[in-house]
Enzyme design. Structure first.
Site, short mmCIF file in Angstrom:
data_model
loop_
_atom_site.label_atom_id
_atom_site.label_comp_id
_atom_site.label_asym_id
_atom_site.label_seq_id
_atom_site.Cartn_x
_atom_site.Cartn_y
_atom_site.Cartn_z
N ASP A 73 92.36 71.76 36.44
CA ASP A 73 93.81 71.72 36.69
C ASP A 73 94.58 71.25 35.46
OD1 ASP A 73 92.61 69.12 37.19
OD2 ASP A 73 94.56 68.46 37.95
N GLU A 134 92.29 66.73 39.06
CA GLU A 134 92.00 65.51 38.30
C GLU A 134 93.29 64.77 38.00
OE1 GLU A 134 91.21 63.01 34.67
OE2 GLU A 134 92.69 64.56 34.97
#
Ligand SMILES: [Zn+2]
Length: 354
Positions: A73, A134
């Site tokens: 991400d 994350e």
């Protein structure tokens, strides 16, 4: 052999697949496909974490696997990334982040594995995870079921600066959510009211923030209060945090802040709620630790003298270490992350893959 052209092509391809935090499915599927093409068995869970298992070559059946991790991400603005290659660097077009945090880690792992598979070198089994969310607080890592993993040591490729950094220590992070409730009234008839904002301000004025000591920091980032100029505010919400690489210091600093708020609110008629949530736990390695030595040796082999660093930030490594996989974080070359000026020197990406 690391294939520089393929490294850049892979990066450019993956950067153009939108993957903001929480919406990593398309990128997860693409990287899983690439891992399967290299001979790995893959799984994607409900959070869009990709797990991949690659058998070793030329090593004993029971050789200990190595754990490798990067996250898929990107922080916002991360939709419609248009990577631009110029002057030996990759950057975005200035309207989005580049996403090299942490695509550099993802691509370095993909290329590193591809180069190993194509070579005639021996290698231990690899257990690879590309985590989702994350940046939202290590959400993917915390949610990943590790029951199919047997690795006891690993490397997270997710730190900035030239290749060569090994992160030896990271803090424990406490999230503070403080609510002060007073009593509202018209400002012109204040009798009997309790101004929650004034109490919050008094408490904040007495609290130390910024760097508290070598290992610790504190911050208040958000204060929400008030309805109108002529209304005594009856509720304040304060969002803050404390971090420390030393457990006892963290407890002491967190307690000190709570005591200031308790003392300030006492006798005012206000009610206070002081919530502490653990975001993640600390880790610390000595240079003599086996995984640190393995990584240092690998860096020396590619002509990169290791630099040892301590961070005040968290990463998925905090989660893996808490779950029993001894994991260090290494740098992968990205610079100015979380901004639209983020860039990645190609030479560093190639080194990270090596
Ligand atoms: Zn990152």
């Amino acid at each position: 052999m690391i294939n520089e052209r393929r490294v850049v092509e892979t990066f450019l391809e993956l950067a153009q697949i939108d993957s903001p935090s929480g919406d990593e499915q398309a990128l997860a599927e693409r990287v899983a496909e690439k891992l399967r093409a290299l001979g790995a068995r893959t799984q994607i869970d409900a959070l869009f974490n990709v797990s991949a298992f690659l058998p070793g070559r030329g090593v004993k059946q029971n050789a200990k696997p190595l754990f490798l991790n990067a996250h898929t991400d990107h922080v916002a603005p991360a939709r419609g990334i248009k990577p631009v290659v110029a002057g030996g660097q990759i950057a975005s077009d200035g309207t989005t982040v580049l996403g090299a945090d942490d695509l550099a880690g993802v691509v370095a792992i993909l290329e590193g594995v591809a180069a190993l598979v194509e070579s005639d070198k021996k290698f231990v089994p690899l257990e690879i995870v590309f985590t989702a969310q994350e940046e939202l607080g290590l959400v993917g890592a915390k949610g990943l079921d590790l029951k199919n993993f047997t690795a006891k040591e690993g490397v997270v490729l997710d730190s900035g600066g030239p290749v060569g950094a090994i992160v030896l220590a990271s803090p424990t992070h406490n999230l503070l959510d403080i609510t002060i409730r007073g009593k509202a009234s018209h400002s012109a008839r204040p009798e009997g009211s309790v101004n929650a904002l004034k109490i919050a301000a008094d408490a904040l004025a007495k609290t130390k923030v910024g760097r508290l000591d070598r290992d610790s920091t504190a911050n208040f980032g958000i204060v929400r209060a008030g309805q109108a100029r002529n209304v005594v505010p009856d509720k304040v919400e304060i969002v803050g945090e404390v971090r420390s690489r030393q457990a006892r210091k963290l407890e002491r600093h967190t307690r000190a802040i709570k005591q200031v708020f308790d003392k300030t609110a006492r006798g005012t008629g206000a009610k206070m709620e002081f919530r502490v949530t653990r975001a993640y736990n600390r880790y610390e390695f000595k240079k003599s630790e086996r995984i640190v030595q393995r990584v240092a040796k690998a860096l020396k082999q590619i002509g990169c003298p290791p630099r040892y660093e301590m961070t005040m930030g968290g990463s998925d490594a905090n989660v893996w270490n808490a779950k029993g996989i001894k994991t260090v974080v290494v740098s992968v070359g990205y610079e100015q992350i979380h901004t639209t000026s983020e860039y990645l020197p190609i030479a560093e990406l190639v080194k990270a893959a090596e």
